[in-house]
Design a protein around this motif. Sequence first.
Motif, PDB file in Angstrom:
ATOM      1  N   MET A 102       0.846  -1.193   0.000  1.00  0.00           N
ATOM      2  CA  MET A 102       0.000   0.000   0.000  1.00  0.00           C
ATOM      3  C   MET A 102       0.882   1.243   0.000  1.00  0.00           C
ATOM      4  SD  MET A 102      -2.926   0.951   2.836  1.00  0.00           S
ATOM      5  CE  MET A 102      -3.531  -0.735   2.829  1.00  0.00           C
ATOM      6  N   GLU A 103       0.451   2.276  -0.699  1.00  0.00           N
ATOM      7  CA  GLU A 103       1.187   3.538  -0.678  1.00  0.00           C
ATOM      8  C   GLU A 103       0.946   4.253   0.648  1.00  0.00           C
ATOM      9  OE1 GLU A 103      -0.078   5.543  -4.232  1.00  0.00           O
ATOM     10  OE2 GLU A 103       1.171   4.283  -5.532  1.00  0.00           O
ATOM     11  N   PRO A 106      -3.226   6.671   5.727  1.00  0.00           N
ATOM     12  CA  PRO A 106      -3.538   6.257   7.093  1.00  0.00           C
ATOM     13  C   PRO A 106      -3.811   4.764   7.250  1.00  0.00           C
ATOM     14  CG  PRO A 106      -4.642   8.320   6.614  1.00  0.00           C
ATOM     15  CD  PRO A 106      -4.035   7.847   5.317  1.00  0.00           C
ATOM     16  N   GLU A 107      -4.423   4.132   6.255  1.00  0.00           N
ATOM     17  CA  GLU A 107      -4.726   2.703   6.343  1.00  0.00           C
ATOM     18  C   GLU A 107      -3.454   1.881   6.551  1.00  0.00           C
ATOM     19  OE1 GLU A 107      -8.115   4.679   4.586  1.00  0.00           O
ATOM     20  OE2 GLU A 107      -5.974   4.762   4.141  1.00  0.00           O
ATOM     21  N   LEU A 108      -2.363   2.301   5.926  1.00  0.00           N
ATOM     22  CA  LEU A 108      -1.107   1.582   6.106  1.00  0.00           C
ATOM     23  C   LEU A 108      -0.634   1.689   7.558  1.00  0.00           C
ATOM     24  CD1 LEU A 108       1.969   1.449   3.812  1.00  0.00           C
ATOM     25  CD2 LEU A 108       2.283   2.087   6.184  1.00  0.00           C
ATOM     26  N   ILE A 109      -0.659   2.899   8.107  1.00  0.00           N
ATOM     27  CA  ILE A 109      -0.210   3.110   9.487  1.00  0.00           C
ATOM     28  C   ILE A 109      -1.066   2.306  10.471  1.00  0.00           C
ATOM     29  CG2 ILE A 109      -0.047   4.837  11.327  1.00  0.00           C
ATOM     30  CD1 ILE A 109       2.200   5.162   9.396  1.00  0.00           C
ATOM     31  N   ILE A 147      -2.616  -7.891   2.206  1.00  0.00           N
ATOM     32  CA  ILE A 147      -3.468  -6.699   2.272  1.00  0.00           C
ATOM     33  C   ILE A 147      -2.955  -5.729   1.218  1.00  0.00           C
ATOM     34  CG2 ILE A 147      -4.292  -4.795   3.694  1.00  0.00           C
ATOM     35  CD1 ILE A 147      -3.514  -6.468   6.163  1.00  0.00           C
ATOM     36  N   THR A 148      -3.820  -5.314   0.325  1.00  0.00           N
ATOM     37  CA  THR A 148      -3.395  -4.408  -0.730  1.00  0.00           C
ATOM     38  C   THR A 148      -4.281  -3.175  -0.768  1.00  0.00           C
ATOM     39  OG1 THR A 148      -3.023  -4.180  -3.112  1.00  0.00           O
ATOM     40  CG2 THR A 148      -4.768  -5.658  -2.436  1.00  0.00           C
ATOM     41  N   GLY A 149      -3.670  -2.042  -1.050  1.00  0.00           N
ATOM     42  CA  GLY A 149      -4.440  -0.840  -1.311  1.00  0.00           C
ATOM     43  C   GLY A 149      -5.015  -0.919  -2.709  1.00  0.00           C
ATOM     44  N   ALA A 150      -6.095  -0.193  -2.942  1.00  0.00           N
ATOM     45  CA  ALA A 150      -6.705  -0.205  -4.277  1.00  0.00           C
ATOM     46  C   ALA A 150      -5.693   0.194  -5.349  1.00  0.00           C
ATOM     47  CB  ALA A 150      -7.912   0.733  -4.300  1.00  0.00           C
TER      48      ALA A 150
END
Length: 613
Positions: A102-103, A106-109, A147-150
């Motif tokens: 994921m770039e 906040p979702e990554l953190i 888990i991947t970001g869009a």
Amino acid sequence: MSHNQKSDLIGFAEVAAKIPKFMSKLPHLVTGLKQAYLRTSNSPAGLGIAFENAVKRNPQGCALKYEDQQFSYKELNDWANQIGHFYLSIGANKGDVVALMMENRPELIATVLGLAKIGVTIALVNTSQVGKVLAHSINLVKPIAVITGAECCASVDEIRDELEITENRFHWFADQETLKDAGEAPNGFINLAEKIENFPKFNTPTTQSVQGKNGLFYIYTSGTTGLPKAVIFTNSRWTLAYGTYGHVIDLKPNDVMYCTLPLYHATGIVVCWCGVIASSATLAIRRKYSTSSFWKDVKKFDASAIGYVGELCRYLMDAPESELEQGHRVTKMIGNGMRPNIWDKFKARFGIEEVLELYASSEGNVGFSNVFNFDNTVGFSPTPYAVIQYDKEKNEPVHDKNGWCIRVKKGEVGLLIGKITRRSPFDGYTDPEKNKTVIMTNVLKKGDAYFNTGDLVRDIGFRHAQFIDRLGDTFRWKGENVSTTQVENILSDYEKITAAVVYGVEIPNTNGRAGMAAITLHDDVKLDTQDLSNMYSEFKKSLPAYAVPLFLRIQVTVETTGTFKYQKSKLKEQGFDITQTDEKILVLLPGANAYCELTTEIYNNIQSYKYRF
């Protein structure tokens, strides 16, 4: 030794002059060092514990800023707990691995924090990776889920059939820029935001059970065998970084650390965030670095400190002067790779008082930090190390008549090696064979063991060093480590190329080394105009942008036998200097989508910095 090198040497008087300023941050530093060095492998330790303590100290303080969003310590902790509880519910256990691609957002953190609290090791996948390199990186660590970001979903979907992951463990977080699609996970992916919605927000019961020896991250480095290596970053190592780098920067609760560095690298996710957590301060992040937006963001977030790598500093220095670069709160910066020839200019132009340059590697056991705020140094190291004489021609350390390695004298350059002890262990790679190649034994006395960093440094006195160069089959470009073997393998897959030798070359006014390849074509084959664009297109499919070679040298033959190392050394020495060879050299100019011939005019323009690589 040049005059500048002599002036960089540190003596007692220089250290004494720095002590008054150093004393003001000493109480905070002592607190950190206690945590760093009183730990054991079995002690409760790591990111989860430190963050929960920060929440207790400053629950309503701002923990995270991103675009127009901000989260208090309590809000971010609640969110992370929901993620942690969800993964516990599907059977995740301490020691399991989850791959995260994921770039910066906040979702990554929140995800990193939630997984850290339950003892899951997070594999921080480089968002530039694609194809077989990406499949290798994920399968290497045997994750129970990805888990991947869009924004990275297409890359994962393309190789999902190659991944050894159960179908219902492909988890997805919507892209912040397209939240209208938040409920519509792509086929084959599960919307993580929906899944965690009804899970509790109280602290997971597992945080205190996470021990120093347990893995926190897998961070990927370039491997000499051609594909990325996964380096284990334990909670103990995180606590060491937290106690040292995190307290050296000496932030206050009202400070804001602005980080545009990719959070799949340790400088961002460990060093920058450590300093924030240690002081219950604020981390401000941006999706991707932007020169034009940098000082706008500093003002918007009211940043007082910044994280950096050398490339970032160069980009800011190259940019036209702006009113925004003055009148801000930024006085401190922490990172690595600040070039000596811009160090003073950078501080003067942007009003920086402290450059907390550091040296560390994801896999290594030795670290330096510029705790006394000297110029042109990676700083001081409290960990045991040695700088030994190294013969670059023979590519090996120099030994005395008794077979021992020889320490360099003050002012001299040598190979940096970190002593392996109980307090400074070598955690290593996932590959045991790779571990064997970087551990040196019986170095200075019988029975000792050292980690070979592969880096040349200058000993400038008082346990301070200057970084000089990187040895071996990797080089650094755009703040990333590039594996020459990985690039050689990809280039050799091109139908007209029979062999490739890849190396790094210096371009004036840039940091690190740009990729160059000496290629040999199959018999009776020539490159045509279509090849110039096809090669770039093919390389880009399998390599991250920073690893695509900028220069191609077309050779009749490439030596791969006994003289191979010498040949590579000679190629590196000649670089892309067209006056040193009759062979054709191709160049990929900034913004181009095809190679072109390197002419005298283009070569001169590169030398005079008319292109911004």
